[in-house]
Design an enzyme around this catalytic site. Structure first.
Site, mmCIF file in Angstrom:
data_model
loop_
_atom_site.group_PDB
_atom_site.id
_atom_site.type_symbol
_atom_site.label_atom_id
_atom_site.label_comp_id
_atom_site.label_asym_id
_atom_site.label_seq_id
_atom_site.Cartn_x
_atom_site.Cartn_y
_atom_site.Cartn_z
ATOM 1 N N LYS A 37 -21.241 0.258 2.884
ATOM 2 C CA LYS A 37 -20.195 1.144 3.401
ATOM 3 C C LYS A 37 -20.862 2.379 3.991
ATOM 4 O O LYS A 37 -21.654 3.052 3.312
ATOM 5 C CB LYS A 37 -19.298 1.531 2.227
ATOM 6 C CG LYS A 37 -17.854 1.754 2.563
ATOM 7 C CD LYS A 37 -17.094 1.873 1.248
ATOM 8 C CE LYS A 37 -15.674 2.280 1.450
ATOM 9 N NZ LYS A 37 -15.021 2.586 0.170
HETATM 10 O O1 G3P Z 1 -10.889 3.359 -0.625
HETATM 11 C C1 G3P Z 1 -10.689 4.705 -0.329
HETATM 12 C C2 G3P Z 1 -9.974 5.370 -1.427
HETATM 13 O O2 G3P Z 1 -10.719 5.305 -2.602
HETATM 14 C C3 G3P Z 1 -9.547 6.757 -1.142
HETATM 15 O O3 G3P Z 1 -8.383 6.918 -1.820
HETATM 16 O O4 G3P Z 1 -6.589 8.082 -2.979
HETATM 17 O O5 G3P Z 1 -8.852 9.160 -2.725
HETATM 18 O O6 G3P Z 1 -7.355 8.911 -0.775
HETATM 19 P P1 G3P Z 1 -7.764 8.350 -2.084
#
Ligand code: G3P
Length: 221
Positions: free
Chosen positions: A83
């Site tokens: 990634k």
């Molecule tokens: O896969 C990306 C994710 O982990 C981000 O999520 O909830 O931190 O925006 P969030």
């Protein structure tokens, strides 16, 4: 639509994998940090438990560091997808790693143009963060529709991996649009399984069975 789990928590990974729900895993430095301990142990274990793609993220922000880390991450397993962030160096690393048959997930995508460029650089996955767009008053799901429309106009092999998913409705909307993958926090996957009528229905079935049994204690299925 494939379902990935967005976590580095081994207990959750085992739990949902045992139910046959998981096609892969995504992690990021924040998720690794949340679990604490040595991320190397988690990466080794996750790539062993899961047969599908496991995204492990680089920390470097410049090309040569990303290449070095990407190749190191790939050593954890053949199912590792490296990634990289959606930056000029990230795109260059995406191109180089893909040319060496190392699969790449370009993360932190917030616009259709970014997704288009990542696809052109050879990404296997683009990760648009829909919840974070919703957070700032933009329509995250609209971005998924745009990317889907653009990718379907051309011959890209790149898959849309919907990330930053916050609730079960996001999953239904992503599936209606035809996104390739959603990556879900364990709490969202838990919620998807539940419905109050399922719970009440089961309680009623068991109560009726108990009634039947009270007249015939030897009854068995
Ligand atoms: O896969 C990306 C994710 O982990 C981000 O999520 O909830 O931190 O925006 P969030």
């Amino acid at each position: 639509m494939k379902i990935f789990l967005d976590t580095a928590n081994l207990e959750s990974i085992r739990k949902f994998n045992d139910m046959g729900l998981l096609d892969g895993i995504t992690t990021n430095p924040s998720l690794m940090s949340k679990e604490g301990g040595n991320p190397k142990d988690a990466m080794e274990e996750i790539t062993k438990i899961i047969k599908g793609d496991v995204s492990l993220e680089v920390i470097s922000t410049e090309y040569s560091g990303m290449m070095e880390e990407g190749k190191r991450l790939r050593q954890y397993g053949k199912n590792v997808v490296v990634k990289v962030p959606m930056t000029p160096d990230g795109l260059k690393a995406c191109k180089s790693l893909s040319s060496e048959d190392i699969l790449v997930n370009v993360t932190l995508i917030f616009s259709a143009n970014q997704a288009l460029l990542a696809a052109k650089a050879g990404a296997k996955y683009v990760s648009p963060f829909i919840g974070r767009l919703d957070d700032i008053g933009q329509d995250g799901m609209h971005l998924i529709k745009e990317i889907k429309e653009i990718f379907s106009n051309y011959d890209f092999d790149t898959q849309i991996l919907v990330a930053s998913v916050r609730h079960p409705l996001h999953v239904i909307d992503a599936a209606k649009i035809g996104a390739d993958v959603v990556t879900l926090p364990p709490a969202v996957l838990d919620k998807m399984m539940l419905h109050p009528l399922t719970k009440i229905g089961l309680e009623n079935f068991l109560a009726d069975w108990d009634n039947l049994k009270s007249g015939n204690p030897d009854i068995k299925i």
